[in-house]
Design a protein around this motif. Structure first.
Motif, short mmCIF file in Angstrom:
data_model
loop_
_atom_site.label_atom_id
_atom_site.label_comp_id
_atom_site.label_asym_id
_atom_site.label_seq_id
_atom_site.Cartn_x
_atom_site.Cartn_y
_atom_site.Cartn_z
N PHE A 8 -46.18 -56.72 15.71
CA PHE A 8 -46.71 -57.29 14.48
C PHE A 8 -48.03 -56.60 14.15
O PHE A 8 -48.51 -55.76 14.91
CB PHE A 8 -46.90 -58.81 14.64
CG PHE A 8 -47.86 -59.21 15.74
CD1 PHE A 8 -49.22 -59.35 15.49
CD2 PHE A 8 -47.39 -59.46 17.02
CE1 PHE A 8 -50.10 -59.72 16.51
CE2 PHE A 8 -48.27 -59.83 18.05
CZ PHE A 8 -49.61 -59.96 17.78
N GLU A 9 -48.59 -56.93 13.00
CA GLU A 9 -49.85 -56.31 12.59
C GLU A 9 -50.99 -56.96 13.35
O GLU A 9 -51.42 -58.07 13.04
CB GLU A 9 -50.04 -56.48 11.08
CG GLU A 9 -49.14 -55.60 10.24
CD GLU A 9 -49.36 -54.12 10.50
OE1 GLU A 9 -50.53 -53.72 10.72
OE2 GLU A 9 -48.36 -53.37 10.50
N TRP A 10 -51.49 -56.26 14.36
CA TRP A 10 -52.52 -56.83 15.22
C TRP A 10 -53.77 -57.21 14.45
O TRP A 10 -54.37 -58.27 14.70
CB TRP A 10 -52.88 -55.84 16.33
CG TRP A 10 -51.74 -55.57 17.27
CD1 TRP A 10 -50.80 -56.45 17.69
CD2 TRP A 10 -51.44 -54.33 17.91
NE1 TRP A 10 -49.92 -55.84 18.55
CE2 TRP A 10 -50.30 -54.54 18.71
CE3 TRP A 10 -52.03 -53.07 17.90
CZ2 TRP A 10 -49.73 -53.53 19.48
CZ3 TRP A 10 -51.48 -52.06 18.68
CH2 TRP A 10 -50.33 -52.30 19.45
N ASN A 11 -54.16 -56.41 13.51
CA ASN A 11 -55.40 -56.69 12.77
C ASN A 11 -55.33 -58.01 12.01
O ASN A 11 -56.36 -58.64 11.75
CB ASN A 11 -55.73 -55.54 11.80
CG ASN A 11 -56.31 -54.34 12.54
OD1 ASN A 11 -57.32 -54.45 13.21
ND2 ASN A 11 -55.64 -53.19 12.42
N ASP A 12 -54.12 -58.43 11.64
CA ASP A 12 -53.96 -59.70 10.93
C ASP A 12 -54.23 -60.90 11.82
O ASP A 12 -54.45 -62.01 11.33
CB ASP A 12 -52.53 -59.83 10.36
CG ASP A 12 -52.25 -58.82 9.26
OD1 ASP A 12 -53.22 -58.22 8.74
OD2 ASP A 12 -51.07 -58.64 8.91
N MET A 13 -54.20 -60.69 13.14
CA MET A 13 -54.35 -61.80 14.08
C MET A 13 -55.62 -61.72 14.92
O MET A 13 -55.77 -62.45 15.90
CB MET A 13 -53.13 -61.85 15.02
CG MET A 13 -51.80 -62.09 14.31
SD MET A 13 -51.76 -63.65 13.40
CE MET A 13 -51.82 -64.83 14.76
N LYS A 14 -56.54 -60.85 14.52
CA LYS A 14 -57.77 -60.69 15.30
C LYS A 14 -58.59 -61.97 15.37
O LYS A 14 -59.30 -62.21 16.34
CB LYS A 14 -58.62 -59.57 14.71
CG LYS A 14 -58.09 -58.18 15.00
CD LYS A 14 -58.91 -57.11 14.30
CE LYS A 14 -60.30 -56.99 14.86
NZ LYS A 14 -61.04 -55.84 14.26
N LYS A 61 -55.81 -68.57 27.44
CA LYS A 61 -55.48 -67.15 27.56
C LYS A 61 -54.64 -66.70 26.36
O LYS A 61 -53.89 -67.48 25.79
CB LYS A 61 -54.71 -66.88 28.85
CG LYS A 61 -55.55 -66.99 30.11
CD LYS A 61 -54.78 -66.57 31.34
CE LYS A 61 -55.68 -66.56 32.57
NZ LYS A 61 -54.96 -66.08 33.78
N LEU A 62 -54.79 -65.43 26.02
CA LEU A 62 -53.99 -64.84 24.96
C LEU A 62 -53.07 -63.79 25.58
O LEU A 62 -53.52 -62.90 26.29
CB LEU A 62 -54.87 -64.19 23.90
CG LEU A 62 -54.11 -63.53 22.75
CD1 LEU A 62 -53.42 -64.59 21.89
CD2 LEU A 62 -55.03 -62.67 21.89
N ARG A 69 -57.52 -52.92 22.68
CA ARG A 69 -58.77 -52.75 21.95
C ARG A 69 -58.88 -53.72 20.79
O ARG A 69 -59.95 -54.33 20.56
CB ARG A 69 -58.88 -51.31 21.42
CG ARG A 69 -60.22 -50.99 20.77
CD ARG A 69 -60.18 -49.66 20.05
NE ARG A 69 -59.30 -49.67 18.89
CZ ARG A 69 -59.63 -50.21 17.72
NH1 ARG A 69 -60.81 -50.80 17.54
NH2 ARG A 69 -58.77 -50.17 16.71
N VAL A 70 -57.80 -53.89 20.05
CA VAL A 70 -57.83 -54.73 18.85
C VAL A 70 -57.82 -56.22 19.19
O VAL A 70 -58.59 -57.01 18.64
CB VAL A 70 -56.64 -54.39 17.92
CG1 VAL A 70 -56.59 -55.36 16.73
CG2 VAL A 70 -56.74 -52.96 17.42
N MET A 71 -56.93 -56.62 20.10
CA MET A 71 -56.70 -58.04 20.35
C MET A 71 -57.45 -58.61 21.56
O MET A 71 -57.56 -59.82 21.69
CB MET A 71 -55.20 -58.29 20.53
CG MET A 71 -54.36 -58.01 19.29
SD MET A 71 -54.75 -59.10 17.90
CE MET A 71 -54.24 -60.69 18.56
N ALA A 72 -57.92 -57.74 22.45
CA ALA A 72 -58.60 -58.19 23.68
C ALA A 72 -57.81 -59.29 24.39
O ALA A 72 -58.34 -60.37 24.68
CB ALA A 72 -60.01 -58.68 23.37
N PRO A 73 -56.53 -59.04 24.68
CA PRO A 73 -55.71 -60.07 25.32
C PRO A 73 -56.07 -60.24 26.80
O PRO A 73 -56.62 -59.33 27.43
CB PRO A 73 -54.29 -59.51 25.17
CG PRO A 73 -54.48 -58.02 25.23
CD PRO A 73 -55.79 -57.78 24.50
N ASP A 74 -55.73 -61.39 27.33
CA ASP A 74 -55.88 -61.63 28.76
C ASP A 74 -54.68 -61.09 29.53
O ASP A 74 -54.79 -60.74 30.70
CB ASP A 74 -56.01 -63.13 29.02
CG ASP A 74 -57.23 -63.72 28.32
OD1 ASP A 74 -58.34 -63.51 28.81
OD2 ASP A 74 -57.05 -64.36 27.26
#
Length: 204
Positions: free
Chosen positions: A136-142, A150-151, A167-172
């Motif tokens: 999906f579009e990561w920037n839309d969910m920042k 946790k993500l 880098r974009v989402m910084a997920p766990d």
């Protein structure tokens, strides 16, 4: 950049088990009670996979709109975490003793409205169609509100794009399934798992 944990999902064979243990993924996902998924496991196989994974890795039972009875079976098989796609009934949530990964499909015009519960320990953001291998579009969910939980970033991750997703989402946790499958679609590909794990864990 924080190095996230790794979840390899869609295990179906004993070789898959050996690979996730060899490359020291923190989580292993086993699909069950999801007839439309080509990675769906019979109860017998799901039990065998759980037993073989042992206590070295967090075992995640991945299902869609489970019933209370199905959740009880999952608990009995020794899974550590319940990952729910589709509907999550309040009766199911209140009845389960397992911590929950709540999964959402991101895409289209529907806005993700995360549910709140102490039993939910992580939110999984997946592509529009779970298991499709589409991102999906990561920037839309920042700005997604993870509510201190946790993500888990899922959907279309590969060795080539996972660093950008981190880098974009910084997920766990990063969650991969389709990319690390063999071309035949049967079981996981060791070379792809190795490449993915190396990319996630490399420094810088």
């Amino acid at each position: 950049m924080k190095i996230p944990e790794i979840k390899i999902c869609g295990l179906t064979t004993m070789k898959d088990v050996r690979l996730v243990l060899k490359y020291k993924a923190e989580y292993a996902g086993v699909v069950m009670f999801c007839e439309k998924s080509r990675r769906n496991n019979t109860m017998e196989n799901a039990w065998k996979l759980a037993a073989s994974l042992g206590s070295q890795i967090q075992k995640v039972a991945v299902c869609e709109s489970p019933t209370r009875e199905q959740v009880q079976m999952i608990e009995h098989m020794g899974y550590d975490i319940l990952q729910v796609h589709g509907e999550l009934g309040r009766d199911v949530l209140s009845a389960t003793s397992l911590p929950v990964f709540r999964a959402y499909n991101v895409g289209g015009s529907d806005e993700v409205q995360p549910e709140r519960s102490d039993k939910i320990i992580a939110y999984v953001l997946d592509g529009a169609v779970a298991g499709s291998g589409e991102k999906f579009e990561w920037n839309d969910m920042k700005s997604f509100d993870r509510d201190g939980k946790k993500l888990v970033l899922a959907g279309g991750l590969t060795a080539d794009n996972v660093r950008e997703g981190i880098r974009v989402m910084a997920p766990d946790i990063v969650d991969v399934s389709s990319y690390v499958e063999r071309k035949s679609g049967e079981g996981k590909d060791e070379d792809k798992i190795r490449k993915f794990v190396e990319r996630v864990r490399e420094n810088g």
